[in-house]
Write a protein that holds these residues in place. Sequence first.
Motif, PDB file in Angstrom:
ATOM      1  N   PHE A 110       0.434  44.861  98.159  1.00 12.99           N
ATOM      2  CA  PHE A 110       1.477  44.365  99.058  1.00 12.99           C
ATOM      3  C   PHE A 110       0.993  44.394 100.506  1.00 12.99           C
ATOM      4  CE2 PHE A 110       3.705  45.938  95.344  1.00 12.99           C
ATOM      5  CZ  PHE A 110       4.706  44.996  95.127  1.00 12.99           C
ATOM      6  N   LEU A 111       0.357  45.497 100.892  1.00 13.49           N
ATOM      7  CA  LEU A 111      -0.132  45.625 102.267  1.00 13.49           C
ATOM      8  C   LEU A 111      -1.159  44.554 102.604  1.00 13.49           C
ATOM      9  CD1 LEU A 111      -0.551  49.470 102.792  1.00 13.49           C
ATOM     10  CD2 LEU A 111       0.740  47.928 104.281  1.00 13.49           C
ATOM     11  N   SER A 112      -2.139  44.372 101.723  1.00 13.20           N
ATOM     12  CA  SER A 112      -3.205  43.410 102.015  1.00 13.20           C
ATOM     13  C   SER A 112      -2.667  41.988 102.034  1.00 13.20           C
ATOM     14  CB  SER A 112      -4.343  43.543 100.999  1.00 13.20           C
ATOM     15  OG  SER A 112      -3.872  43.351  99.677  1.00 13.20           O
ATOM     16  N   MET A 113      -1.711  41.676 101.156  1.00 12.22           N
ATOM     17  CA  MET A 113      -1.112  40.337 101.130  1.00 12.22           C
ATOM     18  C   MET A 113      -0.382  40.058 102.435  1.00 12.22           C
ATOM     19  SD  MET A 113      -0.791  37.750  98.944  1.00 12.22           S
ATOM     20  CE  MET A 113       0.097  37.234  97.512  1.00 12.22           C
ATOM     21  N   MET A 114       0.436  41.017 102.867  1.00  7.86           N
ATOM     22  CA  MET A 114       1.188  40.838 104.101  1.00  7.86           C
ATOM     23  C   MET A 114       0.267  40.789 105.319  1.00  7.86           C
ATOM     24  SD  MET A 114       4.243  40.416 105.407  1.00  7.86           S
ATOM     25  CE  MET A 114       5.492  41.092 104.299  1.00  7.86           C
ATOM     26  N   GLN A 115      -0.737  41.646 105.336  1.00  8.29           N
ATOM     27  CA  GLN A 115      -1.668  41.676 106.468  1.00  8.29           C
ATOM     28  C   GLN A 115      -2.396  40.348 106.629  1.00  8.29           C
ATOM     29  OE1 GLN A 115      -4.699  44.695 106.211  1.00  8.29           O
ATOM     30  NE2 GLN A 115      -5.228  44.524 108.375  1.00  8.29           N
ATOM     31  N   LYS A 116      -2.907  39.797 105.532  1.00  5.48           N
ATOM     32  CA  LYS A 116      -3.614  38.516 105.591  1.00  5.48           C
ATOM     33  C   LYS A 116      -2.679  37.408 106.076  1.00  5.48           C
ATOM     34  CE  LYS A 116      -7.709  39.625 103.900  1.00  5.48           C
ATOM     35  NZ  LYS A 116      -8.965  39.455 104.686  1.00  5.48           N
ATOM     36  N   PHE A 117      -1.434  37.462 105.631  1.00  4.54           N
ATOM     37  CA  PHE A 117      -0.467  36.447 106.026  1.00  4.54           C
ATOM     38  C   PHE A 117      -0.197  36.507 107.527  1.00  4.54           C
ATOM     39  CE2 PHE A 117       4.180  35.013 105.974  1.00  4.54           C
ATOM     40  CZ  PHE A 117       3.858  33.665 105.977  1.00  4.54           C
ATOM     41  N   ILE A 118       0.080  37.696 108.028  1.00  2.97           N
ATOM     42  CA  ILE A 118       0.391  37.862 109.449  1.00  2.97           C
ATOM     43  C   ILE A 118      -0.808  37.477 110.309  1.00  2.97           C
ATOM     44  CG2 ILE A 118       0.903  39.565 111.242  1.00  2.97           C
ATOM     45  CD1 ILE A 118       2.639  41.036 109.216  1.00  2.97           C
ATOM     46  N   GLU A 119      -1.995  37.907 109.907  1.00  5.16           N
ATOM     47  CA  GLU A 119      -3.201  37.599 110.673  1.00  5.16           C
ATOM     48  C   GLU A 119      -3.494  36.103 110.702  1.00  5.16           C
ATOM     49  OE1 GLU A 119      -5.678  41.778 109.867  1.00  5.16           O
ATOM     50  OE2 GLU A 119      -6.212  39.935 108.798  1.00  5.16           O
ATOM     51  N   GLY A 120      -3.115  35.394 109.643  1.00  5.97           N
ATOM     52  CA  GLY A 120      -3.424  33.972 109.570  1.00  5.97           C
ATOM     53  C   GLY A 120      -2.432  33.065 110.256  1.00  5.97           C
ATOM     54  N   ILE A 121      -1.243  33.585 110.603  1.00  2.83           N
ATOM     55  CA  ILE A 121      -0.207  32.738 111.191  1.00  2.83           C
ATOM     56  C   ILE A 121      -0.636  32.095 112.513  1.00  2.83           C
ATOM     57  CG2 ILE A 121       2.061  32.835 112.314  1.00  2.83           C
ATOM     58  CD1 ILE A 121       3.010  34.619 110.017  1.00  2.83           C
ATOM     59  N   PRO A 122      -1.214  32.859 113.469  1.00  4.82           N
ATOM     60  CA  PRO A 122      -1.580  32.221 114.755  1.00  4.82           C
ATOM     61  C   PRO A 122      -2.569  31.073 114.610  1.00  4.82           C
ATOM     62  CG  PRO A 122      -1.594  34.605 114.975  1.00  4.82           C
ATOM     63  CD  PRO A 122      -1.466  34.309 113.508  1.00  4.82           C
ATOM     64  N   GLY A 123      -3.497  31.166 113.665  1.00  8.66           N
ATOM     65  CA  GLY A 123      -4.500  30.124 113.482  1.00  8.66           C
ATOM     66  C   GLY A 123      -4.089  29.049 112.493  1.00  8.66           C
ATOM     67  N   GLY A 124      -2.888  29.192 111.914  1.00  6.40           N
ATOM     68  CA  GLY A 124      -2.406  28.184 110.974  1.00  6.40           C
ATOM     69  C   GLY A 124      -3.156  28.161 109.661  1.00  6.40           C
ATOM     70  N   SER A 125      -3.691  29.308 109.231  1.00 11.86           N
ATOM     71  CA  SER A 125      -4.453  29.334 107.984  1.00 11.86           C
ATOM     72  C   SER A 125      -3.538  29.157 106.781  1.00 11.86           C
ATOM     73  CB  SER A 125      -5.233  30.645 107.862  1.00 11.86           C
ATOM     74  OG  SER A 125      -4.352  31.736 107.755  1.00 11.86           O
ATOM     75  N   ILE A 126      -4.109  28.717 105.671  1.00 10.39           N
ATOM     76  CA  ILE A 126      -3.339  28.484 104.449  1.00 10.39           C
ATOM     77  C   ILE A 126      -3.018  29.830 103.792  1.00 10.39           C
ATOM     78  CG2 ILE A 126      -3.378  27.439 102.156  1.00 10.39           C
ATOM     79  CD1 ILE A 126      -5.279  25.328 103.289  1.00 10.39           C
ATOM     80  N   PRO A 127      -1.758  30.096 103.486  1.00 11.68           N
ATOM     81  CA  PRO A 127      -1.392  31.364 102.840  1.00 11.68           C
ATOM     82  C   PRO A 127      -2.071  31.534 101.489  1.00 11.68           C
ATOM     83  CG  PRO A 127       0.555  30.265 103.717  1.00 11.68           C
ATOM     84  CD  PRO A 127      -0.567  29.285 103.802  1.00 11.68           C
ATOM     85  N   ARG A 128      -2.207  32.770 101.068  1.00 10.46           N
ATOM     86  CA  ARG A 128      -2.867  33.082  99.805  1.00 10.46           C
ATOM     87  C   ARG A 128      -2.172  32.406  98.624  1.00 10.46           C
ATOM     88  NH1 ARG A 128      -7.433  33.826  97.365  1.00 10.46           N
ATOM     89  NH2 ARG A 128      -7.493  35.446  95.807  1.00 10.46           N
ATOM     90  N   VAL A 129      -0.845  32.382  98.633  1.00 11.14           N
ATOM     91  CA  VAL A 129      -0.078  31.660  97.612  1.00 11.14           C
ATOM     92  C   VAL A 129       0.877  30.731  98.351  1.00 11.14           C
ATOM     93  CG1 VAL A 129       1.364  31.832  95.554  1.00 11.14           C
ATOM     94  CG2 VAL A 129      -0.163  33.728  96.154  1.00 11.14           C
ATOM     95  N   THR A 130       0.595  29.444  98.337  1.00  7.92           N
ATOM     96  CA  THR A 130       1.379  28.490  99.114  1.00  7.92           C
ATOM     97  C   THR A 130       2.729  28.212  98.448  1.00  7.92           C
ATOM     98  OG1 THR A 130       0.502  26.547  97.972  1.00  7.92           O
ATOM     99  CG2 THR A 130      -0.759  27.374  99.876  1.00  7.92           C
ATOM    100  N   LEU A 131       3.625  27.607  99.213  1.00 10.00           N
ATOM    101  CA  LEU A 131       4.924  27.228  98.676  1.00 10.00           C
ATOM    102  C   LEU A 131       4.759  26.257  97.513  1.00 10.00           C
ATOM    103  CD1 LEU A 131       7.993  27.203  98.731  1.00 10.00           C
ATOM    104  CD2 LEU A 131       7.890  25.463 100.536  1.00 10.00           C
ATOM    105  N   GLN A 132       3.832  25.301  97.630  1.00 12.60           N
ATOM    106  CA  GLN A 132       3.622  24.341  96.544  1.00 12.60           C
ATOM    107  C   GLN A 132       3.152  25.047  95.276  1.00 12.60           C
ATOM    108  OE1 GLN A 132       4.326  20.870  96.495  1.00 12.60           O
ATOM    109  NE2 GLN A 132       4.112  21.433  94.336  1.00 12.60           N
ATOM    110  N   GLU A 133       2.259  26.017  95.426  1.00 13.63           N
ATOM    111  CA  GLU A 133       1.804  26.770  94.259  1.00 13.63           C
ATOM    112  C   GLU A 133       2.960  27.553  93.643  1.00 13.63           C
ATOM    113  OE1 GLU A 133      -2.832  27.900  94.897  1.00 13.63           O
ATOM    114  OE2 GLU A 133      -1.437  28.808  96.318  1.00 13.63           O
ATOM    115  N   GLY A 134       3.791  28.145  94.502  1.00 13.96           N
ATOM    116  CA  GLY A 134       4.949  28.860  94.009  1.00 13.96           C
ATOM    117  C   GLY A 134       5.891  27.958  93.239  1.00 13.96           C
ATOM    118  N   MET A 135       6.055  26.729  93.715  1.00 15.17           N
ATOM    119  CA  MET A 135       6.903  25.756  93.018  1.00 15.17           C
ATOM    120  C   MET A 135       6.263  25.326  91.698  1.00 15.17           C
ATOM    121  SD  MET A 135       7.962  23.596  96.427  1.00 15.17           S
ATOM    122  CE  MET A 135       8.617  22.187  95.547  1.00 15.17           C
TER     123      MET A 135
END
Length: 328
Positions: free
Chosen positions: A282-307
């Motif tokens: 949980f920690l690593s998932m959230m950390q990667k997400f927060i760190e990637g937001i300023p640069g607009g990086s693709i999340p580890r599991v995208t909304l399309q993948e979730g769908m």
Amino acid sequence: MKALVVGLGSIGVRHLNNLHALGVRELGAVRTRNLPPPAQIIPEDVQLFQSLDQALKQNFDLVVVANPTSLHLKTLIEALKAGCHVYVEKPVAHEKRYLSGLTRYVDPRGSRVLVGCQLRMHPGLRKIEAWMREGRLGKIYSVQVDLGEYLPDWHPWEDYRQSYAARADQGGGVILTLIHELDYLYWLFGKPKHVFAIGGHRTSLEVTAEDTALISFETEQGICVQLRMDYWRKPPVRHMNIVAEKGIVDWDYPSRLTTLKQNGQVVEAVALVPSWDRNELFLSMMQKFIEGIPGGSIPRVTLQEGMDVLNIALAARKSLQTGRQVRL
């Protein structure tokens, strides 16, 4: 960053504490029930709100959707309409209605959405992905996954019969609640061409949703997959076996061991240390997400993948109910 957690059950408290551990100090939470949280809330200055509308007026940057499954989609949409980045717990929704129009709320240049399937961060599964990418396995012939947990032991502080996981009206049942398996199968082996499932409410548990499911499918890459899942077993079981051209892979979550065998001999293994804790996922998932937001990086599991994974799960449910194979 300002972060809001919607829902203060066990997963909501976990996210709240993890955000604090990652350095987020402006924290809020939405509680619709006046009940004590099931675990200690570490940050002391959390803003508490009784409604989502009230909370979203406070201009939070990140919203964590951690309420019952049946409320995920509505909460996600409201957070996106407010311009927030969103970490939504799996699954994205519990039914297909309105799902096709969901992406219109996502601005490709703005809000980021991460679906909380944190098993993609597991070192053993990441190693399997690497073995596949490096050609260590060759052609994959078949995959078998076995998952079993005893539902009444999940949250000893509450009546399991009232939990979202047990209730059809709140999006419960093993297929949606334990959707992690379908997610990593999709991630590693590709999209199914069709799905067939049997099962239902088969045990003596007092639930209104399915507690047992056996799901079979063939992926677009021609890989045969079988998945068994239930709410009944003690101790818990979570295991994957891969039969491939160049070797056999075993991933065993409880024993924290992942092995690659050739001719019956272990040629490589990943063993997690005894002190390893699942919260690291949980920690690593959230950390990667927060760190990637300023640069607009693709999340580890995208909304399309979730769908996509939700559509697989819903197809399995439909097959279970109709007794017929469902094409995707």
